[in-house]
Design a protein around this motif. Structure first.
Motif, PDB file in Angstrom:
ATOM      1  N   VAL A 236     -13.977 -19.588  49.263  1.00  0.00           N
ATOM      2  CA  VAL A 236     -14.399 -19.814  47.868  1.00  0.00           C
ATOM      3  C   VAL A 236     -15.618 -20.729  47.852  1.00  0.00           C
ATOM      4  O   VAL A 236     -16.602 -20.489  47.139  1.00  0.00           O
ATOM      5  CB  VAL A 236     -13.244 -20.419  47.029  1.00  0.00           C
ATOM      6  CG1 VAL A 236     -13.729 -20.828  45.643  1.00  0.00           C
ATOM      7  CG2 VAL A 236     -12.096 -19.433  46.919  1.00  0.00           C
TER       8      VAL A 236
ATOM      9  N   VAL B 237     -13.876 -27.681  45.891  1.00  0.00           N
ATOM     10  CA  VAL B 237     -12.796 -26.727  45.600  1.00  0.00           C
ATOM     11  C   VAL B 237     -11.449 -27.428  45.754  1.00  0.00           C
ATOM     12  O   VAL B 237     -11.230 -28.139  46.741  1.00  0.00           O
ATOM     13  CB  VAL B 237     -12.844 -25.512  46.563  1.00  0.00           C
ATOM     14  CG1 VAL B 237     -11.786 -24.479  46.191  1.00  0.00           C
ATOM     15  CG2 VAL B 237     -14.225 -24.856  46.578  1.00  0.00           C
TER      16      VAL B 237
ATOM     17  N   VAL C  80     -10.337 -17.696  40.701  1.00  0.00           N
ATOM     18  CA  VAL C  80     -11.294 -18.808  40.828  1.00  0.00           C
ATOM     19  C   VAL C  80     -11.566 -19.403  39.444  1.00  0.00           C
ATOM     20  O   VAL C  80     -11.977 -18.689  38.531  1.00  0.00           O
ATOM     21  CB  VAL C  80     -12.640 -18.340  41.453  1.00  0.00           C
ATOM     22  CG1 VAL C  80     -13.606 -19.517  41.593  1.00  0.00           C
ATOM     23  CG2 VAL C  80     -12.410 -17.674  42.800  1.00  0.00           C
TER      24      VAL C  80
ATOM     25  N   TYR D 291     -14.420 -26.315  41.462  1.00  0.00           N
ATOM     26  CA  TYR D 291     -13.676 -25.074  41.298  1.00  0.00           C
ATOM     27  C   TYR D 291     -12.224 -25.277  41.706  1.00  0.00           C
ATOM     28  O   TYR D 291     -11.910 -26.118  42.543  1.00  0.00           O
ATOM     29  CB  TYR D 291     -14.274 -23.960  42.161  1.00  0.00           C
ATOM     30  CG  TYR D 291     -15.705 -23.676  41.808  1.00  0.00           C
ATOM     31  CD1 TYR D 291     -16.029 -22.875  40.711  1.00  0.00           C
ATOM     32  CD2 TYR D 291     -16.752 -24.240  42.547  1.00  0.00           C
ATOM     33  CE1 TYR D 291     -17.347 -22.646  40.357  1.00  0.00           C
ATOM     34  CE2 TYR D 291     -18.074 -24.009  42.206  1.00  0.00           C
ATOM     35  CZ  TYR D 291     -18.358 -23.209  41.108  1.00  0.00           C
ATOM     36  OH  TYR D 291     -19.665 -22.998  40.758  1.00  0.00           O
TER      37      TYR D 291
ATOM     38  N   TYR E  31      -8.833 -22.953  43.010  1.00  0.00           N
ATOM     39  CA  TYR E  31      -8.501 -21.628  43.536  1.00  0.00           C
ATOM     40  C   TYR E  31      -6.987 -21.435  43.595  1.00  0.00           C
ATOM     41  O   TYR E  31      -6.272 -22.213  44.229  1.00  0.00           O
ATOM     42  CB  TYR E  31      -9.112 -21.449  44.935  1.00  0.00           C
ATOM     43  CG  TYR E  31      -8.863 -20.058  45.472  1.00  0.00           C
ATOM     44  CD1 TYR E  31      -9.289 -18.943  44.749  1.00  0.00           C
ATOM     45  CD2 TYR E  31      -8.188 -19.864  46.662  1.00  0.00           C
ATOM     46  CE1 TYR E  31      -9.041 -17.665  45.215  1.00  0.00           C
ATOM     47  CE2 TYR E  31      -7.944 -18.584  47.144  1.00  0.00           C
ATOM     48  CZ  TYR E  31      -8.378 -17.488  46.400  1.00  0.00           C
ATOM     49  OH  TYR E  31      -8.130 -16.222  46.860  1.00  0.00           O
TER      50      TYR E  31
END
Ligand code: G1P
Length: 287
Positions: free
Chosen positions: A147, A155, A181, A243, A245
């Motif tokens: 990702v 992340v 995501v 982000y 995930y």
């Protein structure tokens, strides 16, 4: 985008497992035949991490011994011709370079991660929480690296939790930009179900930039009077892409007795040498 360093906070007192953790760190509690922390280090190694910094407290000597050579034991196994066991023992010392730093006081996860500032410098790094054991293929951290490769930024691993459970986690507010995501706009540490901005909880895997350290150093105590990693991430997210995930796999809270037991059962069932006999035993006692 390779990440070579990981921080493993392991300074907690492990009070949920007393008396087992009176003289033994909870990260050394055994799941089948490996201490919990070894699964975490192996997950990092599988994602390319070569240097680990374990943030410890008092009473953690056995952790250091575990990732060190054991010359007397190795010599004894060699003498007996126990080659497989010898390989197992040697492998734990060869797995990775494991370093240690003391967190002088238990002031929270954010404070524990801040102890890694000099070790990490301004590189990207991972944080792996040993209470969260994740069974996944590819391993969770490797999924997160993919990702990061695609989107850049920082992340964190996400899991959907029951509304009643939000008070146990950092909870995000964000929008889904691709399958699984999420672009995170904000996070709250341990909100009540009424205050929670979603049911998406951060679980114990993070890929973070070195620029988090000055933010951590300026983060005041938050939820529970502790310095919270979540509060620093919230500041980071203002001007750095963050982000989340929703990884594929299953997480066990091995800092909790029931989670520890279920993880033990799952790991044992998955072992070719133990699984069939253990499954037969479970079937027998459940009938
Ligand atoms: C920590 C973090 C929390 C996160 C959780 C994941 O909480 O503070 O944001 O959701 O780990 O396991 P702790 O479990 O240390 O209370």
């Amino acid at each position: 985008m390779a990440v070579h360093k990981a921080v493993v906070p392991a300074a907690g007192l492990g009070t949920r497992f007393l008396p087992a953790t009176k003289a033994q760190p909870k990260e050394m509690l055994v799941l089948v035949d490996k201490p919990a922390i070894q699964y975490i280090v192996e997950e990092g190694v599988a994602a390319g991490v070569r240097n680990f910094l374990v943030v410890t407290g008092r009473n953690k000597k056995s952790l250091e011994d575990h990732f060190d050579r054991a010359p007397e034991l190795e010599a004894a196994l060699r003498q007996k011709g126990e080659w497989e066991l010898l390989a197992t023992v040697e492998e734990t010392a060869r797995l990775a370079a494991v370093h240690y730093v003391r967190q002088p006081e238990a002031r929270g996860l954010g404070d524990a991660v801040a102890c890694a500032a000099a070790f990490v410098g301004d590189e990207d790094f991972a944080v792996l929480l040993p209470d969260d054991l994740i069974l996944a293929d590819p391993p969770c951290l490797a999924q997160m690296l993919a990702v990061k490769e695609a989107y850049g930024g920082a992340v964190v691993a996400l899991e959907e939790v029951e509304p009643a459970q939000t008070q146990r986690y950092g909870i995000i507010r964000g929008r889904e930009i691709d399958r699984g995501v999420w672009r995170i706009d904000d996070l709250v540490e341990k909100p009540t179900p009424a205050e929670a901005p979603s049911h998406l909880a951060v679980v114990g895997r993070y890929l973070l930039p070195g620029r988090l350290f000055p933010i951590l150093a300026a983060t005041p105590p938050g939820a529970g009077g502790e310095i919270q990693l979540t509060d620093a991430l919230r500041v980071l997210a203002r001007d750095y892409p963050l982000y989340g995930y929703l990884f594929t796999g299953r997480r066990f809270d091995v800092g909790d007795k029931l989670g520890f037991l279920t993880a033990t059962v799952e790991l044992a069932l998955a072992r070719p040498d133990l699984g069939p006999a253990f499954a037969a035993y479970l079937r027998r006692i459940l009938l």
